[in-house]
Design a protein around this motif. Structure first.
Motif, mmCIF file in Angstrom:
data_model
loop_
_atom_site.group_PDB
_atom_site.id
_atom_site.type_symbol
_atom_site.label_atom_id
_atom_site.label_comp_id
_atom_site.label_asym_id
_atom_site.label_seq_id
_atom_site.Cartn_x
_atom_site.Cartn_y
_atom_site.Cartn_z
ATOM 1 N N PRO A 7 0.788 -1.220 0.000
ATOM 2 C CA PRO A 7 0.000 0.000 0.000
ATOM 3 C C PRO A 7 0.826 1.280 0.000
ATOM 4 C CG PRO A 7 0.113 -0.858 2.219
ATOM 5 C CD PRO A 7 0.834 -1.853 1.335
ATOM 6 N N GLU A 25 -5.386 2.328 2.759
ATOM 7 C CA GLU A 25 -6.107 1.221 2.101
ATOM 8 C C GLU A 25 -5.893 1.267 0.586
ATOM 9 O OE1 GLU A 25 -10.002 -0.283 4.188
ATOM 10 O OE2 GLU A 25 -10.423 1.033 2.505
ATOM 11 N N ARG A 26 -5.813 2.455 0.021
ATOM 12 C CA ARG A 26 -5.506 2.651 -1.380
ATOM 13 C C ARG A 26 -4.913 4.028 -1.592
ATOM 14 N NH1 ARG A 26 -9.391 4.896 -4.847
ATOM 15 N NH2 ARG A 26 -10.763 6.251 -3.697
ATOM 16 N N GLY A 138 1.607 -2.585 7.911
ATOM 17 C CA GLY A 138 0.227 -2.108 7.998
ATOM 18 C C GLY A 138 -0.014 -1.263 9.243
ATOM 19 N N ASP A 154 -7.872 2.234 13.074
ATOM 20 C CA ASP A 154 -8.824 2.407 11.974
ATOM 21 C C ASP A 154 -9.317 3.850 11.984
ATOM 22 O OD1 ASP A 154 -10.576 2.062 9.905
ATOM 23 O OD2 ASP A 154 -12.163 1.203 11.160
ATOM 24 N N THR A 282 -9.826 7.247 1.671
ATOM 25 C CA THR A 282 -9.174 6.025 2.094
ATOM 26 C C THR A 282 -9.249 5.906 3.617
ATOM 27 O OG1 THR A 282 -7.086 4.798 1.826
ATOM 28 C CG2 THR A 282 -6.872 7.161 2.036
ATOM 29 N N ARG A 283 -8.497 5.006 4.193
ATOM 30 C CA ARG A 283 -8.421 4.856 5.650
ATOM 31 C C ARG A 283 -7.156 4.071 5.968
ATOM 32 N NH1 ARG A 283 -13.622 3.860 6.723
ATOM 33 N NH2 ARG A 283 -13.223 3.423 8.914
ATOM 34 N N GLY A 285 -4.968 1.092 6.563
ATOM 35 C CA GLY A 285 -5.195 -0.265 6.067
ATOM 36 C C GLY A 285 -4.107 -1.238 6.479
ATOM 37 N N GLN A 286 -4.109 -2.398 5.806
ATOM 38 C CA GLN A 286 -3.136 -3.446 6.147
ATOM 39 C C GLN A 286 -1.854 -3.304 5.330
ATOM 40 O OE1 GLN A 286 -4.951 -7.234 5.424
ATOM 41 N NE2 GLN A 286 -5.554 -6.724 3.345
ATOM 42 N N THR A 289 0.420 -7.483 0.996
ATOM 43 C CA THR A 289 -0.333 -8.741 0.932
ATOM 44 C C THR A 289 0.229 -9.621 -0.170
ATOM 45 O OG1 THR A 289 -2.264 -7.400 1.417
ATOM 46 C CG2 THR A 289 -2.700 -9.668 0.798
#
Ligand code: HSE
Length: 291
Positions: A7, A25-26, A138, A154, A282-283, A285-286, A289
């Motif tokens: 990310p 998140e993005r 993350g 979060d 967005t927020r 995120g992790q 992945t």
């Protein structure tokens, strides 16, 4: 063949210069790796025309070397370079996670942070863990020379990226040499407030803790329209606004209900300065992945 999505990140968050970072998140970069006799790099996607494919000059080349993991590495950029959204860090983070697994090197996520930072140093001229740490691990990360502390927070965020370029190298040149004790006291209070807000998932505390009077004002001068964008975001409900990383992206913390209005207000304010911009609702995120 192994695919890893890493990310974008936002470092500093105002009061945590060179220490704080969050995974977004993005957007994200996607990296595909395949074992090879020597490292070959292909780059596609956002801003790829500005990214060298020579392994000596590309952020992932240093990662492959540090892991003794030669590979054919395909980088699909979702994050434009020189954006303040951890573009080179995301590619380095993805490559570190991918090559570690491809070659069974057995490093933990935390051990991969300084390895990915070596790659980041190729482009930024300096090794910083504050972008690679959240991209690999993350959440909200506190990166110090003694290691990385992670909080799985979060918080809704809006990142607004104007169509101008600010290189990390240039943005580091304007960082003041010193600060007054009163500013130090203020920043300790803000950093502690922000960290508490992350633990409580509280946008109000996080936003309040994003204030900084040391580095941010000096860098704001490099971003045409920064003050009006900041004001517009606050008027639309943001709880905190600051420069994302070295800029030019601007990041706002907020409640989810205000995200759309804040994004529109920031876009309009940049538009008034004549700059096109992209907004990411967005927020936190992790981390990277593996697919
Ligand atoms: N903390 C860095 C800076 C971001 O603001 O210059 C790049 O890691």
């Amino acid at each position: 063949m192994l695919t890893v999505r890493a990310p974008a990140t936002s470092a500093n968050l105002g009061s945590g210069f060179d220490v704080f970072g969050v995974a977004l998140e993005r957007p994200a970069d996607v990296v595909r790796v395949e074992k090879a006799d020597r490292t070959i790099i292909d780059v596609t996607g956002a801003g790829s025309q500005f990214i060298p494919e020579d392994p000596e000059k590309n952020t992932v080349g240093a990662v492959a070397e540090a892991l003794d993991a030669p590979a054919h590495i395909q980088i699909d950029k979702g994050i434009r370079p020189a954006s303040g959204l951890g573009s080179s860090a995301a590619s380095a983070a993805a490559a570190a996670v991918a090559l570690n697994q491809l070659y069974d090197r057995g490093h933990s996520r935390e051990e991969l942070v300084p390895i990915a930072a070596k790659g980041e140093a190729v482009v930024s001229g300096d090794a910083h863990d504050d972008n690679v740490a959240p991209s690999i691990m993350g959440g909200f990360t506190i990166a110090t020379p003694d290691g990385v502390t992670k909080v799985s927070a979060d918080i809704p965020l809006v990142a607004c990226l104007p169509d101008i370029v600010v290189s990390t190298r240039d943005a580091r040149e304007v960082v003041p040499d010193g600060a007054r004790v009163s500013q130090l006291v203020e920043n300790v209070g803000n950093a502690a407030t922000l960290t508490t807000g992350m633990h409580r998932d509280d946008p109000e505390l996080v936003g309040r803790g994003m204030e900084d009077t040391v580095v941010t004002p000096a860098r704001a001068k490099l971003i045409d329209g920064y003050e009006s964008v900041r004001e517009a975001a606050f008027d639309a409900g943001a709880t905190g606004v600051t420069i994302s990383g070295a800029g030019p992206a601007v990041i706002a913390a907020c409640y989810e209900r205000d995200q759309r209005a804040i994004g529109t207000a920031m876009l309009d304010a940049f538009d008034d300065t004549g700059a096109d911009a992209t907004v990411y609702q967005t927020r936190i995120g992790q981390g990277a992945t593996v697919y």
